[in-house]
Design a protein around this motif. Structure first.
Motif, short mmCIF file in Angstrom:
data_model
loop_
_atom_site.label_atom_id
_atom_site.label_comp_id
_atom_site.label_asym_id
_atom_site.label_seq_id
_atom_site.Cartn_x
_atom_site.Cartn_y
_atom_site.Cartn_z
N GLN A 306 -37.37 -20.02 20.55
CA GLN A 306 -36.38 -19.07 21.05
C GLN A 306 -36.62 -17.64 20.54
O GLN A 306 -36.05 -16.68 21.08
CB GLN A 306 -34.97 -19.52 20.65
CG GLN A 306 -34.56 -20.87 21.21
CD GLN A 306 -33.19 -21.31 20.74
OE1 GLN A 306 -32.36 -20.48 20.33
NE2 GLN A 306 -32.93 -22.60 20.75
N ILE A 307 -37.44 -17.51 19.49
CA ILE A 307 -37.62 -16.19 18.89
C ILE A 307 -38.25 -15.21 19.87
O ILE A 307 -37.82 -14.06 19.99
CB ILE A 307 -38.46 -16.28 17.60
CG1 ILE A 307 -37.71 -17.10 16.54
CG2 ILE A 307 -38.76 -14.89 17.05
CD1 ILE A 307 -38.48 -17.31 15.27
N ALA A 308 -39.28 -15.67 20.59
CA ALA A 308 -39.92 -14.80 21.57
C ALA A 308 -38.92 -14.39 22.65
O ALA A 308 -38.91 -13.23 23.10
CB ALA A 308 -41.12 -15.48 22.20
N GLN A 309 -38.05 -15.35 23.04
CA GLN A 309 -37.04 -15.03 24.05
C GLN A 309 -36.00 -14.06 23.49
O GLN A 309 -35.54 -13.14 24.18
CB GLN A 309 -36.36 -16.30 24.53
CG GLN A 309 -35.43 -16.10 25.74
CD GLN A 309 -36.16 -15.60 26.97
OE1 GLN A 309 -37.17 -16.17 27.36
NE2 GLN A 309 -35.68 -14.50 27.56
N LEU A 310 -35.63 -14.26 22.21
CA LEU A 310 -34.70 -13.32 21.58
C LEU A 310 -35.27 -11.91 21.57
O LEU A 310 -34.57 -10.92 21.84
CB LEU A 310 -34.41 -13.76 20.14
CG LEU A 310 -33.46 -14.94 19.93
CD1 LEU A 310 -33.51 -15.41 18.48
CD2 LEU A 310 -32.04 -14.57 20.32
N ASP A 311 -36.59 -11.82 21.27
CA ASP A 311 -37.26 -10.52 21.24
C ASP A 311 -37.27 -9.90 22.64
O ASP A 311 -36.98 -8.70 22.81
CB ASP A 311 -38.68 -10.69 20.72
CG ASP A 311 -39.44 -9.38 20.60
OD1 ASP A 311 -38.99 -8.51 19.84
OD2 ASP A 311 -40.46 -9.22 21.29
N GLU A 312 -37.57 -10.71 23.65
CA GLU A 312 -37.60 -10.22 25.03
C GLU A 312 -36.22 -9.78 25.49
O GLU A 312 -36.06 -8.71 26.10
CB GLU A 312 -38.13 -11.32 25.94
CG GLU A 312 -38.28 -10.92 27.39
CD GLU A 312 -38.84 -12.04 28.26
OE1 GLU A 312 -38.46 -12.11 29.44
OE2 GLU A 312 -39.65 -12.84 27.74
N ASP A 313 -35.22 -10.58 25.17
CA ASP A 313 -33.85 -10.25 25.58
C ASP A 313 -33.35 -8.99 24.88
O ASP A 313 -32.68 -8.14 25.49
CB ASP A 313 -32.90 -11.41 25.26
CG ASP A 313 -33.15 -12.63 26.12
OD1 ASP A 313 -33.86 -12.52 27.13
OD2 ASP A 313 -32.63 -13.71 25.76
N ALA A 314 -33.69 -8.86 23.59
CA ALA A 314 -33.25 -7.68 22.84
C ALA A 314 -33.93 -6.42 23.37
O ALA A 314 -33.30 -5.36 23.48
CB ALA A 314 -33.56 -7.86 21.36
N THR A 315 -35.22 -6.53 23.69
CA THR A 315 -35.94 -5.39 24.26
C THR A 315 -35.30 -4.96 25.58
O THR A 315 -35.12 -3.76 25.84
CB THR A 315 -37.42 -5.74 24.46
OG1 THR A 315 -38.00 -6.06 23.18
CG2 THR A 315 -38.18 -4.56 25.06
N LYS A 316 -34.96 -5.93 26.42
CA LYS A 316 -34.31 -5.61 27.70
C LYS A 316 -32.95 -4.95 27.48
O LYS A 316 -32.58 -4.00 28.19
CB LYS A 316 -34.13 -6.87 28.53
CG LYS A 316 -33.56 -6.62 29.93
CD LYS A 316 -33.46 -7.88 30.75
CE LYS A 316 -33.03 -7.57 32.18
NZ LYS A 316 -31.71 -6.90 32.24
N LYS A 317 -32.23 -5.44 26.47
CA LYS A 317 -30.93 -4.83 26.17
C LYS A 317 -31.10 -3.37 25.77
O LYS A 317 -30.29 -2.51 26.13
CB LYS A 317 -30.24 -5.62 25.05
CG LYS A 317 -28.79 -5.23 24.81
CD LYS A 317 -28.12 -6.19 23.85
CE LYS A 317 -26.63 -5.88 23.68
NZ LYS A 317 -25.97 -6.86 22.78
N MET A 318 -32.17 -3.07 25.04
CA MET A 318 -32.44 -1.69 24.65
C MET A 318 -32.78 -0.82 25.86
O MET A 318 -32.27 0.29 26.02
CB MET A 318 -33.57 -1.65 23.62
CG MET A 318 -33.22 -2.21 22.26
SD MET A 318 -34.62 -2.05 21.12
CE MET A 318 -33.98 -2.88 19.68
#
Length: 369
Positions: A306-318
């Motif tokens: 899930q970490i890679a997805q968390l990173d991707e989701d956080a980047t999109k949120k930014m």
């Protein structure tokens, strides 16, 4: 059935922490729980076929200062579910995340004194308590390795992990495991940072960690240590230009509201370490220890993807909030790695850790081969 009791020197903290530990004084002791009139057969049907019903019930007080929905937070919750399921409820976890019991340093001190039993944090915060953790302050040393290679070393039984475990034990802690998936701490900024030269004069909030500060100074920036609770307002009012953290930590604290750029500097591996109090660990039944290790492994297997997805989701949120992503080519990373100040810092870190950085690099190279 008797209840196992360990002496615990409870300290009163302000606010909620004080109430939590006050409850502990009346009902909980380190690695123990209040007496129950019925032990039941719940532990006899535990996962894996082990019979935990003959063991004393154990309550582990668990803490961290990770933000909600961050990788560390999710790891803690997955561990709690796993260990309670494995033991049929004979081991329970009383989890207090998001800094409820204090900041990282508070949590680490309470871990050493066995006032809390489980503590999760990134390795940099442990350096003042376990100096050998400074091997993870070496910048750019893992950038060429994939997540599986790093996993083989950090969660494997090898010379590096054995030496690091001994260092933790000397300082009243015991390492249970690591959570990472080849993602990194990144830089957010209100200053446009497209080349290494742009970092000159860049005012960046860092942890109060001399090695981190030395890295940023080496590349021309101006590091300013601030308590994490102060970072949002410091970014908002311009006290500092930026900060560095994993992307999910940044969005978990709404830094996208006060920052313009996400700079993919990949300077330090984003990893969380789960520790247990050495006093607690040594007082546990070997079957309890086995269950805890199994639960950590299960939780890691569950959360790691899930970490890679968390990173991707956080980047999109930014980016959805208007931030621009700045990425760098290999020449940028090579320029930093060849910086004399950065090379000197890593040499000093190897000396400070009695050659442990060299051991880690050798184990990584062997795992990659």
């Amino acid at each position: 059935m008797k209840e196992r009791a360990f002496e615990s020197k409870h300290v009163l903290l302000a606010g909620l922490a004080a109430m939590v530990l006050a409850v502990g004084l009346f009902g909980l002791s380190a690695c123990g729980s209040s007496s129950s009139s019925s032990e039941s057969e719940s532990g006899s049907a535990a996962a894996g076929g082990a019979d935990y019903s003959s063991l004393d019930k154990v309550t582990l007080i668990s803490t961290d200062s990770t933000s909600p929905d961050s990788a560390g937070n999710q790891w803690q919750l997955a561990f709690k579910d796993a260990v309670e399921e494995i033991t049929g409820g004979q081991i329970t976890v009383d989890y207090h995340g998001n800094g409820e019991l204090g900041g990282d340093a508070d949590n680490h001190r309470q871990l050493q004194s066995n006032d809390v039993q489980i503590d999760v944090s990134q390795p940099a915060t442990f350096v003042s308590f376990v100096p050998e953790m400074a091997v993870f302050d070496a910048h750019m040393t893992m950038a060429t390795y994939d997540a599986d290679t790093i996993e083989t070393v950090l969660n494997g039984d090898n010379e590096f992990t054995q030496q690091l475990q001994e260092a933790a034990k000397t300082n009243k802690m015991h390492i249970l495991g690591w959570l990472q998936n080849g993602t990194y701490r990144e830089t957010t900024s209100n200053k446009e940072l497209r080349t290494l030269a742009d970092f000159k004069g860049f005012q960046i909030r860092t942890m109060e960690n001399s090695n981190h500060m030395a890295f940023w100074t080496a590349i021309g920036a101006e590091p300013t240590p601030l308590a994490f609770a102060e970072v949002y307002f410091a970014l908002q009012n311009g006290t500092v230009d930026g900060q560095e953290n994993a992307t999910d930590t940044s969005t978990g604290n709404n830094f996208q509201e006060v920052q313009k750029y996400l700079c993919k500097t990949n300077h330090v591996l984003y990893a969380n370490c789960m520790m247990i109090s050495e006093e607690c660990w040594e007082g546990l039944d070997p079957l309890d220890q086995q269950a805890i290790e199994e639960a950590v492994a299960q939780a890691t297997e569950q959360i790691r993807p899930q970490i890679a997805q968390l990173d991707e989701d956080a980047t999109k949120k930014m980016t959805d909030a208007g931030m621009e992503v700045i990425e760098y080519d290999d020449s940028f990373f090579e320029e930093i790695a060849n910086n004399e100040g950065v090379k000197k810092l890593n040499e000093d870190l190897d000396e400070q850790t009695n050659g442990l950085l060299t051991v880690m690099q050798e184990q990584l190279a062997a795992a990659k081969a």
